[in-house]
Write a protein that holds these residues in place. Structure first.
Motif, PDB file in Angstrom:
ATOM      1  N   PHE A  26       0.804  -1.222   0.000  1.00  0.00           N
ATOM      2  CA  PHE A  26       0.000   0.000   0.000  1.00  0.00           C
ATOM      3  C   PHE A  26       0.836   1.271   0.000  1.00  0.00           C
ATOM      4  N   GLU A  27       2.101   1.196   0.444  1.00  0.00           N
ATOM      5  CA  GLU A  27       2.929   2.399   0.449  1.00  0.00           C
ATOM      6  C   GLU A  27       3.395   2.719  -0.968  1.00  0.00           C
ATOM      7  N   ALA A  28       3.418   4.011  -1.305  1.00  0.00           N
ATOM      8  CA  ALA A  28       3.782   4.460  -2.655  1.00  0.00           C
ATOM      9  C   ALA A  28       5.139   3.902  -3.097  1.00  0.00           C
ATOM     10  N   ARG A  29       6.125   3.879  -2.175  1.00  0.00           N
ATOM     11  CA  ARG A  29       7.459   3.405  -2.566  1.00  0.00           C
ATOM     12  C   ARG A  29       7.435   1.944  -3.001  1.00  0.00           C
ATOM     13  N   TYR A  30       6.582   1.129  -2.362  1.00  0.00           N
ATOM     14  CA  TYR A  30       6.513  -0.291  -2.709  1.00  0.00           C
ATOM     15  C   TYR A  30       5.620  -0.535  -3.924  1.00  0.00           C
ATOM     16  N   LEU A  31       4.621   0.327  -4.127  1.00  0.00           N
ATOM     17  CA  LEU A  31       3.839   0.250  -5.365  1.00  0.00           C
ATOM     18  C   LEU A  31       4.745   0.571  -6.547  1.00  0.00           C
ATOM     19  N   ASP A  32       5.631   1.573  -6.377  1.00  0.00           N
ATOM     20  CA  ASP A  32       6.623   1.908  -7.417  1.00  0.00           C
ATOM     21  C   ASP A  32       7.543   0.710  -7.671  1.00  0.00           C
ATOM     22  N   LEU A  33       7.989   0.067  -6.584  1.00  0.00           N
ATOM     23  CA  LEU A  33       8.876  -1.097  -6.691  1.00  0.00           C
ATOM     24  C   LEU A  33       8.198  -2.194  -7.515  1.00  0.00           C
ATOM     25  N   VAL A  34       6.926  -2.501  -7.213  1.00  0.00           N
ATOM     26  CA  VAL A  34       6.197  -3.553  -7.927  1.00  0.00           C
ATOM     27  C   VAL A  34       6.042  -3.177  -9.398  1.00  0.00           C
ATOM     28  N   ARG A  35       5.746  -1.907  -9.673  1.00  0.00           N
ATOM     29  CA  ARG A  35       5.608  -1.435 -11.053  1.00  0.00           C
ATOM     30  C   ARG A  35       6.931  -1.631 -11.801  1.00  0.00           C
ATOM     31  N   ASP A  36       8.045  -1.253 -11.160  1.00  0.00           N
ATOM     32  CA  ASP A  36       9.371  -1.412 -11.779  1.00  0.00           C
ATOM     33  C   ASP A  36       9.669  -2.891 -12.052  1.00  0.00           C
ATOM     34  N   CYS A  37       9.322  -3.756 -11.092  1.00  0.00           N
ATOM     35  CA  CYS A  37       9.555  -5.197 -11.262  1.00  0.00           C
ATOM     36  C   CYS A  37       8.733  -5.730 -12.440  1.00  0.00           C
ATOM     37  N   GLY A  38       7.501  -5.251 -12.567  1.00  0.00           N
ATOM     38  CA  GLY A  38       6.636  -5.674 -13.668  1.00  0.00           C
ATOM     39  C   GLY A  38       7.207  -5.267 -15.016  1.00  0.00           C
ATOM     40  N   ARG A  39       7.758  -4.058 -15.075  1.00  0.00           N
ATOM     41  CA  ARG A  39       8.348  -3.555 -16.329  1.00  0.00           C
ATOM     42  C   ARG A  39       9.623  -4.301 -16.686  1.00  0.00           C
ATOM     43  N   SER A  40      10.472  -4.553 -15.677  1.00  0.00           N
ATOM     44  CA  SER A  40      11.791  -5.131 -15.941  1.00  0.00           C
ATOM     45  C   SER A  40      11.789  -6.660 -15.924  1.00  0.00           C
ATOM     46  N   GLY A  41      10.729  -7.263 -15.352  1.00  0.00           N
ATOM     47  CA  GLY A  41      10.678  -8.712 -15.238  1.00  0.00           C
ATOM     48  C   GLY A  41      11.628  -9.244 -14.172  1.00  0.00           C
ATOM     49  N   GLY A  76      -6.947  -7.296  -2.608  1.00  0.00           N
ATOM     50  CA  GLY A  76      -7.598  -7.799  -1.407  1.00  0.00           C
ATOM     51  C   GLY A  76      -8.972  -7.189  -1.226  1.00  0.00           C
ATOM     52  N   ASP A  77      -9.743  -7.722  -0.246  1.00  0.00           N
ATOM     53  CA  ASP A  77     -11.079  -7.191   0.057  1.00  0.00           C
ATOM     54  C   ASP A  77     -11.014  -5.718   0.439  1.00  0.00           C
ATOM     55  N   ASP A  78      -9.850  -5.304   0.973  1.00  0.00           N
ATOM     56  CA  ASP A  78      -9.672  -3.913   1.403  1.00  0.00           C
ATOM     57  C   ASP A  78      -9.213  -3.013   0.251  1.00  0.00           C
ATOM     58  N   GLY A  79      -9.136  -3.579  -0.969  1.00  0.00           N
ATOM     59  CA  GLY A  79      -8.739  -2.778  -2.129  1.00  0.00           C
ATOM     60  C   GLY A  79      -7.243  -2.683  -2.337  1.00  0.00           C
TER      61      GLY A  79
END
Length: 191
Positions: A26-41, A76-79
């Motif tokens: 939920f934290e912006a820094r970790y959402l950024d991390l997940v986005r970067d991982c998705g882009r880079s594989g 999750g159920d909490d969005g």
């Protein structure tokens, strides 16, 4: 081996090679991390927190961790974003820095995986214990290839994952390079 840059996700838990872990992001820094991982594989690093918390100011994390590879994601159920990750390679943090968004990025040295080695006779009882644990828990390893029960590294990682150990004990096991030394330590912990 040359150092490689890896984003870190410090947690109050230890991710072991081959183990599965669920995360809520939920934290912006970790959402950024997940986005970067998705882009880079690529994956990211999970290190156990030694001092601090999972949210807010950057925490002080252990120098050894495990690469987390995203296997699945959802909501999750909490969005909130949910992830299912699997532990891959172990690493040692050589140097860490904090980005403006609070995300920790480390120069890591990958630990050698080593060739598969058979369980030694003095550790044979640990393979039996593991089979029993898997049978009782009905874990995802219930249909594991029989040959894995004679692989010292696999037996050690699964016992470290399934036994009721403290995170500090799991961290100690994660830091051992030799699978037989890891089994020695597990034998000492269970006796």
């Amino acid at each position: 081996m040359a150092n490689e840059s890896l984003s870190l996700f410090p947690l109050h838990t230890v991710l072991l090679p081959g183990a599965s872990l669920g995360l809520r992001v939920f934290e912006a820094r970790y959402l950024d991390l997940v986005r970067d991982c998705g882009r880079s594989g690529r994956g990211f690093g999970v290190c156990m927190i030694i001092k601090g918390e999972e949210v807010g100011a950057p925490a002080t994390a252990a120098a050894f961790g495990t690469e987390a590879v995203i296997e699945d994601f959802g909501q999750g159920d909490d969005g909130l974003l949910t992830l299912r990750v699997r532990g891959a390679r172990r690493f040692h943090v050589e140097r860490a820095r904090v980005r403006d968004n609070g995300l920790q990025v480390a120069d890591v040295r990958w630990c050698e995986a080593g060739a598969a080695e058979p369980v030694r006779p003095e550790h044979g009882l640990l393979s039996v214990l593991l089979e029993s644990l898997i049978e009782k828990s009905g874990s995802e390893y219930a249909h594991a290839d029989r040959a894995l029960f004679d692989d010292a590294a696999w037996v050690g990682w699964r016992l470290a994952e399934l036994l009721p150990l403290h995170d500090a004990q799991r961290q100690e096991l994660l830091q051992l390079d030799d699978p037989h030394a890891r089994l020695d330590r597990i034998l000492a912990l269970v006796s």
